[in-house]
Write a protein that holds these residues in place. Structure first.
Motif, short mmCIF file in Angstrom:
data_model
loop_
_atom_site.label_atom_id
_atom_site.label_comp_id
_atom_site.label_asym_id
_atom_site.label_seq_id
_atom_site.Cartn_x
_atom_site.Cartn_y
_atom_site.Cartn_z
N HIS A 77 2.61 -19.75 -15.31
CA HIS A 77 2.94 -19.78 -16.77
C HIS A 77 2.79 -18.47 -17.61
O HIS A 77 3.67 -18.05 -18.06
CB HIS A 77 1.85 -20.85 -17.38
CG HIS A 77 2.12 -22.26 -16.96
ND1 HIS A 77 1.56 -22.70 -15.65
CD2 HIS A 77 2.83 -23.39 -17.56
CE1 HIS A 77 1.65 -24.09 -15.60
NE2 HIS A 77 2.55 -24.51 -16.60
N VAL A 78 1.63 -17.85 -17.10
CA VAL A 78 1.40 -16.49 -17.73
C VAL A 78 2.63 -15.58 -17.17
O VAL A 78 3.16 -14.66 -17.98
CB VAL A 78 0.09 -15.98 -17.52
CG1 VAL A 78 0.04 -14.67 -17.95
CG2 VAL A 78 -0.96 -16.75 -18.21
N ARG A 89 -9.77 -19.82 -19.14
CA ARG A 89 -10.80 -20.13 -18.13
C ARG A 89 -11.92 -20.47 -18.77
O ARG A 89 -12.72 -19.55 -19.29
CB ARG A 89 -10.97 -19.05 -16.99
CG ARG A 89 -10.06 -18.87 -16.23
CD ARG A 89 -9.79 -19.82 -15.03
NE ARG A 89 -8.79 -19.49 -14.26
CZ ARG A 89 -7.58 -19.62 -13.81
NH1 ARG A 89 -7.11 -20.23 -14.91
NH2 ARG A 89 -6.71 -19.55 -13.03
N PHE A 90 -12.18 -21.76 -19.15
CA PHE A 90 -13.40 -22.11 -19.90
C PHE A 90 -13.67 -21.29 -21.26
O PHE A 90 -14.45 -20.90 -21.59
CB PHE A 90 -14.63 -21.80 -18.84
CG PHE A 90 -14.67 -22.48 -17.58
CD1 PHE A 90 -14.56 -23.83 -17.44
CD2 PHE A 90 -14.74 -21.83 -16.31
CE1 PHE A 90 -14.39 -24.45 -16.28
CE2 PHE A 90 -14.62 -22.30 -15.20
CZ PHE A 90 -14.30 -23.56 -15.00
N GLY A 91 -12.38 -21.27 -21.85
CA GLY A 91 -12.31 -20.76 -23.27
C GLY A 91 -12.29 -19.27 -23.21
O GLY A 91 -12.26 -18.76 -24.41
C1 LIG Z 1 -11.29 -22.81 -13.62
C2 LIG Z 1 -10.45 -22.93 -14.52
C3 LIG Z 1 -10.93 -23.29 -15.89
C4 LIG Z 1 -9.88 -23.61 -16.89
N1 LIG Z 1 -10.36 -23.68 -18.12
C5 LIG Z 1 -9.50 -24.18 -19.14
C6 LIG Z 1 -10.07 -24.17 -20.57
O1 LIG Z 1 -11.41 -23.96 -20.63
N2 LIG Z 1 -9.35 -24.85 -21.43
C7 LIG Z 1 -7.92 -25.29 -20.95
O2 LIG Z 1 -7.51 -25.69 -21.95
N3 LIG Z 1 -7.46 -25.04 -19.83
C8 LIG Z 1 -8.17 -24.59 -18.81
N4 LIG Z 1 -7.56 -24.15 -17.73
C9 LIG Z 1 -6.47 -24.50 -17.32
C10 LIG Z 1 -5.64 -23.09 -17.27
O3 LIG Z 1 -5.82 -22.44 -18.41
C11 LIG Z 1 -4.32 -23.37 -17.03
O4 LIG Z 1 -4.22 -23.67 -15.71
C12 LIG Z 1 -3.45 -22.13 -17.12
O5 LIG Z 1 -3.18 -21.76 -18.65
C13 LIG Z 1 -2.19 -21.96 -16.53
O6 LIG Z 1 -1.54 -20.44 -16.55
P1 LIG Z 1 -0.91 -20.07 -15.14
O7 LIG Z 1 -0.23 -20.82 -14.78
O8 LIG Z 1 -0.51 -18.67 -15.58
O9 LIG Z 1 -2.10 -19.79 -14.26
C14 LIG Z 1 -8.42 -24.05 -16.60
C15 LIG Z 1 -8.14 -23.82 -15.27
C16 LIG Z 1 -8.91 -23.52 -14.19
C17 LIG Z 1 -8.37 -23.36 -13.00
#
Ligand SMILES: Cc1cc2nc3c(=O)[nH]c(=O)nc-3n(C[C@H](O)[C@H](O)[C@H](O)COP(=O)(O)O)c2cc1C
Length: 207
Positions: free
Chosen positions: A14-15, A79-81
């Motif tokens: 996504h990013v 990640r966790f806010g």
């Molecule tokens: C360890 C972990 C912690 C996460 N913490 C949150 C969070 O606090 N709040 C939330 O909405 N999503 C959380 N997510 C979901 C991620 O934000 C989501 O997978 C990410 O935006 C996708 O982006 P990417 O495809 O570029 O990795 C978390 C995911 C992981 C793996």
């Protein structure tokens, strides 16, 4: 030439998709050279596999190279806010550049992807600005001149603090056209600001 770097971390693309749109926007500004890089992965291979992380062949960047850029736009999942540890780990390798004031006066900005709409999207954008200010960067957001950020017909990311997308709790959502337009807007916005700062007579006088 004004040099802009789009530097991101992404587990599920996504990013990464936003990073490509940010770069596209920055490239639309005349006289800007734009590079895209990712920060190194820190998660062990077995956990990457079990969590379904997608491999990324985008090159990583040498931390020292950041000094060569006029604008740097950082992208991170929530990640966790907060920002992902991979991005924070990379920031923690920049002590040498910090000590040399090598990033002072460069334009910095952040974009983000978050699982849920209220799971820390704005908190991630805002808290990620803090290290940029420690580096002495001039922080840019995503102004309301990008009117898409007030759209109310779909689930969108982004805020005045930066571009963004909402991935969905299971990651099944993709960046919307509005998210991608916001990312392109932010890329062009930062590139214009970086260009203006690098060509400003006042800075040339101070150098
Ligand atoms: C360890 C972990 C912690 C996460 N913490 C949150 C969070 O606090 N709040 C939330 O909405 N999503 C959380 N997510 C979901 C991620 O934000 C989501 O997978 C990410 O935006 C996708 O982006 P990417 O495809 O570029 O990795 C978390 C995911 C992981 C793996």
């Amino acid at each position: 030439m004004t040099k802009v770097l789009v530097l991101y971390y992404s587990s599920y693309c996504h990013v990464k998709a936003l990073a490509q749109a940010v770069a596209e926007g920055a490239r639309s500004v005349d006289g800007c050279q734009v590079d895209v890089a990712r920060v190194p992965e820190t998660v062990p291979a077995n956990i990457r596999r079990s969590a379904g992380f997608v491999d990324d062949d985008t090159p990583t960047v040498d931390p020292a190279a950041l000094a060569d850029y006029d604008g740097i736009i950082f992208g991170t999942p929530t990640r966790f806010g907060l920002m992902a540890a991979q991005m924070k780990q990379f920031f923690d390798t920049l002590g040498g550049l910090w000590a040399e004031n090598a990033l002072v006066g460069k334009v910095g900005a952040v974009f983000a992807s978050t699982g849920s709409q209220h799971g820390g999207h704005e908190a991630t954008l805002l808290s990620s600005h803090i290290p940029l200010m420690h580096f002495g960067m001039v922080v840019a957001g995503m102004p309301y001149t990008f009117s898409g950020q007030t759209e109310k017909d779909s689930i969108i990311g982004g805020a005045p603090y930066g571009a963004g997308t909402i991935a969905g709790g299971d990651g099944s959502l993709k960046p919307t056209e509005t998210d991608l337009a916001g990312a392109r807007f932010q890329g062009a916005h930062v590139a214009r600001l970086a260009k203006a700062l690098t060509t400003a007579e006042i800075l040339a006088e101070a150098a």
